[in-house]
Design a protein around this motif. Structure first.
Motif, PDB file in Angstrom:
ATOM      1  N   MET A 185      33.116  37.283  37.403  1.00  0.00           N
ATOM      2  CA  MET A 185      32.150  38.044  36.621  1.00  0.00           C
ATOM      3  C   MET A 185      31.247  38.858  37.538  1.00  0.00           C
ATOM      4  SD  MET A 185      29.347  36.613  33.906  1.00  0.00           S
ATOM      5  CE  MET A 185      28.115  37.714  33.204  1.00  0.00           C
ATOM      6  N   ASN A 186      31.173  40.171  37.283  1.00  0.00           N
ATOM      7  CA  ASN A 186      30.340  41.026  38.111  1.00  0.00           C
ATOM      8  C   ASN A 186      28.864  40.785  37.828  1.00  0.00           C
ATOM      9  OD1 ASN A 186      32.562  42.277  39.278  1.00  0.00           O
ATOM     10  ND2 ASN A 186      32.667  43.832  37.663  1.00  0.00           N
ATOM     11  N   LYS A 187      28.074  40.800  38.889  1.00  0.00           N
ATOM     12  CA  LYS A 187      26.633  40.642  38.740  1.00  0.00           C
ATOM     13  C   LYS A 187      26.004  41.953  38.265  1.00  0.00           C
ATOM     14  CE  LYS A 187      25.997  37.115  42.340  1.00  0.00           C
ATOM     15  NZ  LYS A 187      25.289  36.796  43.605  1.00  0.00           N
ATOM     16  N   ALA A 188      24.943  41.845  37.460  1.00  0.00           N
ATOM     17  CA  ALA A 188      24.206  43.025  37.016  1.00  0.00           C
ATOM     18  C   ALA A 188      23.551  43.694  38.218  1.00  0.00           C
ATOM     19  CB  ALA A 188      23.142  42.623  35.996  1.00  0.00           C
ATOM     20  N   LYS A 189      23.577  45.023  38.231  1.00  0.00           N
ATOM     21  CA  LYS A 189      23.015  45.783  39.341  1.00  0.00           C
ATOM     22  C   LYS A 189      21.560  46.135  39.037  1.00  0.00           C
ATOM     23  CE  LYS A 189      25.531  48.665  41.602  1.00  0.00           C
ATOM     24  NZ  LYS A 189      26.353  49.832  42.016  1.00  0.00           N
ATOM     25  N   ILE A 190      20.685  45.814  39.995  1.00  0.00           N
ATOM     26  CA  ILE A 190      19.247  45.983  39.822  1.00  0.00           C
ATOM     27  C   ILE A 190      18.727  46.921  40.908  1.00  0.00           C
ATOM     28  CG2 ILE A 190      17.031  44.819  39.562  1.00  0.00           C
ATOM     29  CD1 ILE A 190      19.284  43.903  37.609  1.00  0.00           C
ATOM     30  N   LEU A 191      17.873  47.863  40.514  1.00  0.00           N
ATOM     31  CA  LEU A 191      17.218  48.766  41.457  1.00  0.00           C
ATOM     32  C   LEU A 191      15.729  48.439  41.504  1.00  0.00           C
ATOM     33  CD1 LEU A 191      17.217  51.271  43.316  1.00  0.00           C
ATOM     34  CD2 LEU A 191      16.863  52.665  41.259  1.00  0.00           C
ATOM     35  N   ILE A 192      15.205  48.336  42.718  1.00  0.00           N
ATOM     36  CA  ILE A 192      13.790  48.066  42.915  1.00  0.00           C
ATOM     37  C   ILE A 192      13.134  49.280  43.558  1.00  0.00           C
ATOM     38  CG2 ILE A 192      12.117  46.684  44.192  1.00  0.00           C
ATOM     39  CD1 ILE A 192      13.971  44.299  43.882  1.00  0.00           C
ATOM     40  N   LEU A 193      12.072  49.771  42.936  1.00  0.00           N
ATOM     41  CA  LEU A 193      11.310  50.900  43.459  1.00  0.00           C
ATOM     42  C   LEU A 193       9.863  50.461  43.650  1.00  0.00           C
ATOM     43  CD1 LEU A 193      12.657  53.703  41.096  1.00  0.00           C
ATOM     44  CD2 LEU A 193      13.353  53.269  43.463  1.00  0.00           C
ATOM     45  N   GLY A 194       9.454  50.227  44.864  1.00  0.00           N
ATOM     46  CA  GLY A 194       8.093  49.785  45.123  1.00  0.00           C
ATOM     47  C   GLY A 194       8.081  48.688  46.162  1.00  0.00           C
ATOM     48  N   GLY A 195       6.890  48.384  46.656  1.00  0.00           N
ATOM     49  CA  GLY A 195       6.755  47.453  47.765  1.00  0.00           C
ATOM     50  C   GLY A 195       6.716  46.002  47.359  1.00  0.00           C
ATOM     51  N   LEU A 196       7.779  45.508  46.742  1.00  0.00           N
ATOM     52  CA  LEU A 196       7.830  44.106  46.325  1.00  0.00           C
ATOM     53  C   LEU A 196       8.011  43.184  47.527  1.00  0.00           C
ATOM     54  CD1 LEU A 196       8.550  45.746  43.669  1.00  0.00           C
ATOM     55  CD2 LEU A 196       9.731  43.673  42.936  1.00  0.00           C
ATOM     56  N   ARG A 197       7.618  41.931  47.344  1.00  0.00           N
ATOM     57  CA  ARG A 197       7.737  40.941  48.407  1.00  0.00           C
ATOM     58  C   ARG A 197       9.178  40.470  48.522  1.00  0.00           C
ATOM     59  NH1 ARG A 197       2.968  37.825  49.736  1.00  0.00           N
ATOM     60  NH2 ARG A 197       4.432  36.344  50.639  1.00  0.00           N
ATOM     61  N   GLU A 198       9.805  40.742  49.649  1.00  0.00           N
ATOM     62  CA  GLU A 198      11.193  40.349  49.871  1.00  0.00           C
ATOM     63  C   GLU A 198      11.378  38.832  49.761  1.00  0.00           C
ATOM     64  OE1 GLU A 198      14.085  41.864  50.512  1.00  0.00           O
ATOM     65  OE2 GLU A 198      13.383  43.928  50.419  1.00  0.00           O
ATOM     66  N   ASP A 199      10.361  38.075  50.216  1.00  0.00           N
ATOM     67  CA  ASP A 199      10.495  36.621  50.219  1.00  0.00           C
ATOM     68  C   ASP A 199      10.395  36.021  48.820  1.00  0.00           C
ATOM     69  OD1 ASP A 199       7.835  37.365  50.049  1.00  0.00           O
ATOM     70  OD2 ASP A 199       7.080  35.727  51.271  1.00  0.00           O
ATOM     71  N   ALA A 200      10.108  36.856  47.805  1.00  0.00           N
ATOM     72  CA  ALA A 200      10.030  36.360  46.431  1.00  0.00           C
ATOM     73  C   ALA A 200      11.220  36.802  45.589  1.00  0.00           C
ATOM     74  CB  ALA A 200       8.726  36.835  45.782  1.00  0.00           C
ATOM     75  N   LEU A 201      12.220  37.396  46.233  1.00  0.00           N
ATOM     76  CA  LEU A 201      13.370  37.951  45.509  1.00  0.00           C
ATOM     77  C   LEU A 201      14.629  37.086  45.589  1.00  0.00           C
ATOM     78  CD1 LEU A 201      13.048  41.736  46.440  1.00  0.00           C
ATOM     79  CD2 LEU A 201      12.706  40.720  44.172  1.00  0.00           C
ATOM     80  N   ALA A 202      14.518  35.911  46.187  1.00  0.00           N
ATOM     81  CA  ALA A 202      15.718  35.095  46.421  1.00  0.00           C
ATOM     82  C   ALA A 202      16.446  34.765  45.119  1.00  0.00           C
ATOM     83  CB  ALA A 202      15.337  33.817  47.158  1.00  0.00           C
ATOM     84  N   ASP A 203      15.715  34.353  44.096  1.00  0.00           N
ATOM     85  CA  ASP A 203      16.348  33.984  42.824  1.00  0.00           C
ATOM     86  C   ASP A 203      17.051  35.174  42.191  1.00  0.00           C
ATOM     87  OD1 ASP A 203      15.433  31.427  43.130  1.00  0.00           O
ATOM     88  OD2 ASP A 203      13.731  31.640  41.766  1.00  0.00           O
ATOM     89  N   LEU A 204      16.401  36.325  42.212  1.00  0.00           N
ATOM     90  CA  LEU A 204      17.003  37.512  41.611  1.00  0.00           C
ATOM     91  C   LEU A 204      18.254  37.930  42.376  1.00  0.00           C
ATOM     92  CD1 LEU A 204      16.665  39.689  39.383  1.00  0.00           C
ATOM     93  CD2 LEU A 204      15.457  41.077  41.086  1.00  0.00           C
ATOM     94  N   LYS A 205      18.206  37.861  43.699  1.00  0.00           N
ATOM     95  CA  LYS A 205      19.354  38.247  44.510  1.00  0.00           C
ATOM     96  C   LYS A 205      20.537  37.296  44.309  1.00  0.00           C
ATOM     97  CE  LYS A 205      16.937  40.760  48.159  1.00  0.00           C
ATOM     98  NZ  LYS A 205      16.571  40.822  49.600  1.00  0.00           N
ATOM     99  N   GLU A 206      20.241  36.047  44.007  1.00  0.00           N
ATOM    100  CA  GLU A 206      21.304  35.078  43.761  1.00  0.00           C
ATOM    101  C   GLU A 206      22.023  35.382  42.445  1.00  0.00           C
ATOM    102  OE1 GLU A 206      21.779  30.282  42.922  1.00  0.00           O
ATOM    103  OE2 GLU A 206      20.042  31.008  44.055  1.00  0.00           O
ATOM    104  N   LYS A 207      21.263  35.867  41.456  1.00  0.00           N
ATOM    105  CA  LYS A 207      21.824  36.085  40.126  1.00  0.00           C
ATOM    106  C   LYS A 207      22.317  37.509  39.911  1.00  0.00           C
ATOM    107  CE  LYS A 207      18.801  32.608  38.006  1.00  0.00           C
ATOM    108  NZ  LYS A 207      17.692  32.369  37.054  1.00  0.00           N
TER     109      LYS A 207
END
Length: 321
Positions: A1-23
């Motif tokens: 199953m292909n993962k949904a593609k997400i685009l981030i625009l802005g200075g978000l905290r990389e260290d808080a994106l682990a869950d999103l990157k996994e899914k």
């Protein structure tokens, strides 16, 4: 199953994106100094993505027309005025925001502004830097005690309610005006009284703004509103610059119609207004309401959760109505 593609625009905290990157399949877009260049990149690439997290870039008709696969947008913050909400809804795109993470830090800033205005910190700070040690026996050099003063709140959402709690804790009388009256239970808990807008303007010693930027709230604090305020009152705006008619505010501060202001937001946030920077009775910050380490981490987690909850779990969180 292909993962949904997400685009981030802005200075978000990389260290808080682990869950999103996994899914999901996450791409961090450009965060340059020229918004127009970044906009062209977004127009060229937005069609590849199902989810979008956006901080400051306006999401207008053109971008939405190119977003052929977009299903959900999450703002990186509570404000959603940069998104063409009606057009997004017309295209079936869910729009969400992050109201939880910003509440405490923004309310803390409002409190800091109230205290700074009451105790005239900007005036004292710059006189000290100029080598002047003021005589505090002189009445004109003294500040104000906030205990017993009236705190007026325009917009009684999560942030407004937190500010009300702070005011109550400091012994202030709390009044508020909102699009609709909050429950009797909340009013009792906060010790807050609902009043109409003219009463709010006339009775507030410190009027703090927490309303969203909408057509109805645009320049709600205009020249006429400022004239209704006390000469000893201070205006606090940590919400949106569009709520205040800035030229009218400058005139009111210069003429003594009101005593002072604490401003975190402005009509134009790229160019500080020289008319304001020249005044002793205004304190300014560069839109820092949620700019704490913890708040930025929590904001990133909340925005990411908005996206994954919808695209992975099929549940909508924090939808903007």
């Amino acid at each position: 199953m292909n993962k949904a593609k997400i685009l981030i625009l802005g200075g978000l905290r990389e260290d808080a994106l682990a869950d999103l990157k996994e899914k999901c399949d996450v791409t961090v877009g450009p965060v340059g100094h020229r918004m127009e260049d970044d906009r062209e990149w977004v127009i060229d690439h937005i069609g590849d993505y199902e989810g979008l997290i956006v901080a400051k870039m306006p999401i207008d008709h053109t971008i939405l027309d190119h977003a052929k696969n977009l299903k959900i947008i999450s703002t990186y913050g509570v404000g959603f005025d940069r998104i063409d909400l009606d057009y997004a809804k017309e295209k079936g795109i869910v729009v969400t925001n992050c109201p939880v993470s910003v509440a405490r830090p923004t309310a803390e800033l409002a409190l800091a502004m109230i205290l700074a205005c009451a105790r005239r910190l900007h005036f004292y700070d710059h006189t000290m830097r100029e080598g002047v040690f003021l005589n505090m026996n002189e009445y004109d050099n003294q500040g104000y005690t906030i205990e017993g003063k009236t705190l007026g709140i325009l917009g009684m959402g999560k942030i407004g309610q937190m500010v009300a709690k702070f005011g109550q804790m400091l012994g202030m009388k709390v009044i508020y005006h909102n699009r609709s009256q909050v429950s009797a239970e909340i009013e009792k808990d906060l010790g807050a009284e609902y009043v109409d807008l003219p009463t709010l303007l006339k009775e507030s010693d410190y009027l703090t703004l927490h309303a969203p930027a909408t057509d109805e709230t645009k320049q709600v604090i205009d020249a006429a509103a400022l004239k209704q305020m006390k000469e000893t009152a201070c205006l606090i705006n940590v919400a949106r610059g569009s709520l205040v008619e800035q030229t009218a505010l400058v005139q009111a501060l210069k003429s003594g119609e009101i005593a002072g202001a604490g401003l975190d937001v402005f009509e134009d946030e790229t160019e500080p207004d020289e008319r304001l920077t020249a005044l002793d009775n205004v304190i300014m910050t560069p839109h820092v309401g949620a700019a704490t380490h913890k708040a930025r981490f929590d904001l990133t987690k909340e925005a990411a959760k908005n996206i994954s909850s919808y695209l992975v779990d099929g549940k909508i969180l924090n939808q903007v109505k």
